[in-house]
Motif scaffolding. Structure first.
Motif, short mmCIF file in Angstrom:
data_model
loop_
_atom_site.label_atom_id
_atom_site.label_comp_id
_atom_site.label_asym_id
_atom_site.label_seq_id
_atom_site.Cartn_x
_atom_site.Cartn_y
_atom_site.Cartn_z
N LEU A 385 0.83 -1.21 0.00
CA LEU A 385 0.00 0.00 0.00
C LEU A 385 0.87 1.27 0.00
CD1 LEU A 385 -2.86 -1.00 2.47
CD2 LEU A 385 -2.93 -0.89 -0.02
N VAL A 386 1.94 1.25 0.78
CA VAL A 386 2.82 2.42 0.83
C VAL A 386 3.50 2.63 -0.53
CG1 VAL A 386 4.97 3.31 1.82
CG2 VAL A 386 3.22 2.35 3.31
N VAL A 387 3.96 1.52 -1.15
CA VAL A 387 4.61 1.64 -2.46
C VAL A 387 3.63 2.17 -3.50
CG1 VAL A 387 5.61 0.30 -4.35
CG2 VAL A 387 6.35 -0.13 -2.00
N ILE A 388 2.39 1.66 -3.49
CA ILE A 388 1.38 2.14 -4.45
C ILE A 388 1.12 3.63 -4.25
CG2 ILE A 388 -1.07 1.98 -5.07
CD1 ILE A 388 -0.90 -1.02 -4.52
N TYR A 389 1.00 4.04 -2.99
CA TYR A 389 0.74 5.46 -2.72
C TYR A 389 1.89 6.34 -3.20
CZ TYR A 389 -0.03 9.80 -0.20
OH TYR A 389 -0.20 11.12 0.10
N MET A 390 3.12 5.91 -2.92
CA MET A 390 4.28 6.71 -3.31
C MET A 390 4.41 6.78 -4.84
SD MET A 390 5.57 7.90 -0.56
CE MET A 390 7.16 8.51 -1.08
N LEU A 391 4.16 5.65 -5.54
CA LEU A 391 4.23 5.66 -7.00
C LEU A 391 3.15 6.55 -7.59
CD1 LEU A 391 4.91 1.86 -7.72
CD2 LEU A 391 6.52 3.77 -7.97
N ALA A 392 1.94 6.48 -7.02
CA ALA A 392 0.84 7.28 -7.55
C ALA A 392 1.06 8.76 -7.29
CB ALA A 392 -0.49 6.82 -6.92
N THR A 393 1.71 9.11 -6.19
CA THR A 393 1.86 10.52 -5.83
C THR A 393 3.13 11.13 -6.40
OG1 THR A 393 0.73 10.01 -3.75
CG2 THR A 393 1.89 12.12 -3.88
N TYR A 394 4.25 10.39 -6.39
CA TYR A 394 5.53 10.99 -6.78
C TYR A 394 6.18 10.32 -7.99
CZ TYR A 394 4.96 13.11 -2.21
OH TYR A 394 4.46 13.80 -1.14
N GLY A 395 5.53 9.36 -8.61
CA GLY A 395 6.05 8.77 -9.83
C GLY A 395 7.42 8.13 -9.63
N LEU A 396 8.40 8.59 -10.44
CA LEU A 396 9.74 8.02 -10.37
C LEU A 396 10.36 8.21 -8.98
CD1 LEU A 396 12.18 6.73 -11.76
CD2 LEU A 396 12.93 9.03 -12.40
N PHE A 397 10.13 9.37 -8.40
CA PHE A 397 10.68 9.59 -7.05
C PHE A 397 10.02 8.65 -6.03
CE2 PHE A 397 12.85 13.99 -6.99
CZ PHE A 397 13.50 13.69 -8.17
N GLY A 398 8.77 8.27 -6.30
CA GLY A 398 8.11 7.29 -5.43
C GLY A 398 8.78 5.93 -5.55
#
Length: 536
Positions: A385-398
């Protein structure tokens, strides 16, 4: 930021590789780790072998939990008995005439000295029996004494064991008992037992993996005070009437003063008698014990010598010849399990006081396996869930933050394996919590970068400012959490301390992964892609 010093990059990569490498033994089965340990060349130090995995706590692999309480009343009685003997010695040395003998009370002794001159002479000597309590108060020494001395107008002198003196004796007895219990539990062949003080007079013993609580109770509950006493005359006032195992529970008169005691034993091993085939315990004395045992057996040929364990006569063989070799055997219709347990108890030494089991609990391995499965599932779901949130919010930086997050978890397991820390169910909760706090630092950095770019700064300056200006906030946040975690570790016990250990390690590794590793990866991305704007 874009100028990475090769020395720093190598150092960070080395720390990350070694830290994550320490977690590799957790991927091996216990049998594989044991095989590696057995087959590794002897010249390789064990610390460098991949055999150190995270130790699972009682709630994860099952085991036995026992809470013991020291017998305060017995300790106070022993203090009073010692005080009586000391007072008798002082009166004898000073040649003081007393009236009515030395009287024993619940917490002390009293003696009547009618002559005022003799009282004035003996009182300073009696006051020397009182010892200052060694613990320090908040503003210096406590000032308490182990014994309170009061003089009555009619010549009565009262010596009373104070509450502080009693507590100090209990504290020292618990410390000694913890060492003895640790030696006994270690002799069972278990790994990483948890033995710690609970309050003033209790000791908690947790043995992960041990599924035989009855044997653990036998090992912990017996005082194991071994004495060799000559059998005396039943009509004498210098004997104790103790129950005898050989006589079916009938009492046997043995001298009150032991000839030799178990403190001089240096070894005790289970064996079988060569003539009868019965299980026995072979023991061996140190030099002092051997000399004393040889002297006793030489001077008392033909007399029975009682072997007394915890005030019970195990056997009372007749001395046929002097025993000067310093070794002997204990026989008494034992079973094989009884001689094994007795050997462990004698090798570990006697407890300073009787201890009572006030709580016992056994956790089955099935319940521990369920806890592990639930913990793994919680960790996996939290990570996804944390990885999905970070990818959705910050893209490559996620994605970069997610890579740092995985390294962060690997470092926690690596450090726990290296330190031999115990993983408990609350410890798994600590890992799940640190997963959230680890990316929290990345969120602060990224949002700062976004603000700097919105204010018109170039990308490279926005990246620089994001790390520099968010760093102080990240440090402040982690320091406050570290203070709380250290307080939990210092004041908590058992699972609470397990949670605190994982949380502390998580906070420390967060600074490495969320700041240093992320910074390196973003710098590499900038050099490779030459972007003009943030990718989110």
């Amino acid at each position: 930021m874009l100028r990475l010093q090769a020395r720093k990059v190598i150092l960070v990569l080395l720390v990350l590789i070694v830290g994550c490498g320490l977690a590799v033994p957790n991927l091996f089965s216990p049998e594989t780790r044991k095989s590696i340990a057995d087959n590794a060349p002897s010249w390789i130090p064990r610390i460098f072998l991949p055999i150190h995995a995270v130790v699972l706590g009682l709630d994860l692999q099952g085991g036995s939990h026992v809470l013991l309480e020291i017998d305060r009343a017995e300790l106070v009685r022993s203090q009073v008995t010692q005080l009586r003997d000391d007072v008798r010695r002082v009166l004898r040395e000073e040649r003081i005439s007393i009236q009515g003998g030395i009287q024993t009370t619940t917490r002390g002794v009293q003696v009547r000295v009618p002559d005022a001159a003799e009282r004035a002479r003996v009182l300073p000597k009696l006051r020397e029996l009182a010892q200052p309590i060694g613990t320090l108060g908040a503003f210096g020494p406590s000032g308490n004494q182990s014994i309170a001395i009061a003089e009555q107008p009619d010549g009565l002198i009262q010596l009373t064991v104070t509450e502080a003196g009693s507590n100090e004796r209990i504290r020292r007895a618990v410390e000694q008992a913890m060492e003895v219990l640790r030696r006994r539990v270690d002799a069972l062949g278990t790994t990483e037992p948890n033995i710690q003080r609970q309050g003033l007079d209790r000791i908690l013993v947790q043995v992960p993996g041990l599924q035989d609580p009855q044997r653990l109770k036998q090992i912990l509950g017996d005082t194991a005070k071994l004495e060799f006493r000559l059998v005396g005359d039943a009509n004498s006032s210098e004997v104790d009437m103790l129950p005898s195992q050989d006589a079916g529970g009938q009492t046997v008169p043995v001298l009150r003063q032991p000839s030799v005691d178990g403190a001089d034993l240096i070894d005790a091993q289970p064996a079988f008698d060569s003539r009868s085939g019965q299980p026995i315990v072979n023991f061996r004395f140190n030099i002092r014990g051997a000399q004393r045992f040889g002297q006793i057996t030489t001077e008392n040929l033909g007399r029975p010598l009682a072997i007394v364990l915890d005030n019970k006569v195990i056997s009372s063989p007749v001395i046929q010849s002097p025993i000067t070799g310093g070794s002997g055997q204990i026989s008494g219709n034992f079973t094989v399990e009884q001689v094994n347990n007795l050997s462990i108890l004698l090798r570990a030494g006697a407890l300073p006081a009787k201890m009572t089991i006030v709580e016992e609990r056994t956790v089955g391995p099935g319940l521990g396996a369920d806890s592990i499965r639930a913990g793994k599932m919680a960790t996996l779901i939290a990570t996804v869930l944390v990885v999905i949130y970070m990818l959705a919010t910050y893209g490559l930086f996620g994605l970069i933050a997610s890579v740092a997050l995985l390294v962060h978890v690997g470092l926690i397991f690596g450090l726990m394996s290296f330190l031999g820390a115990t993983m408990t169910l609350p410890g798994i909760a600590g890992i799940v919590l640190t997963i959230g706090t680890a990316v929290d630092s990345n969120v602060l950095i990224y949002e700062r970068m976004r603000e700097e770019e919105h204010q018109g700064r170039s990308l490279v300056l926005a990246l620089e400012a994001g790390f520099q200006r968010a760093f102080a906030t990240i440090i402040d946040s982690n320091v406050t959490m570290l203070i709380a975690a250290v307080a939990l570790f210092s004041l908590g016990s058992g699972p609470v301390r397990g949670f605190a250990v994982v949380f502390i390690l998580g906070i420390l590794t967060t600074v490495i992964t969320a700041v240093t590793l992320t910074r390196m990866l973003i710098a590499l991305w900038y050099r490779w892609a030459k972007p003009k704007h943030l990718p989110f």
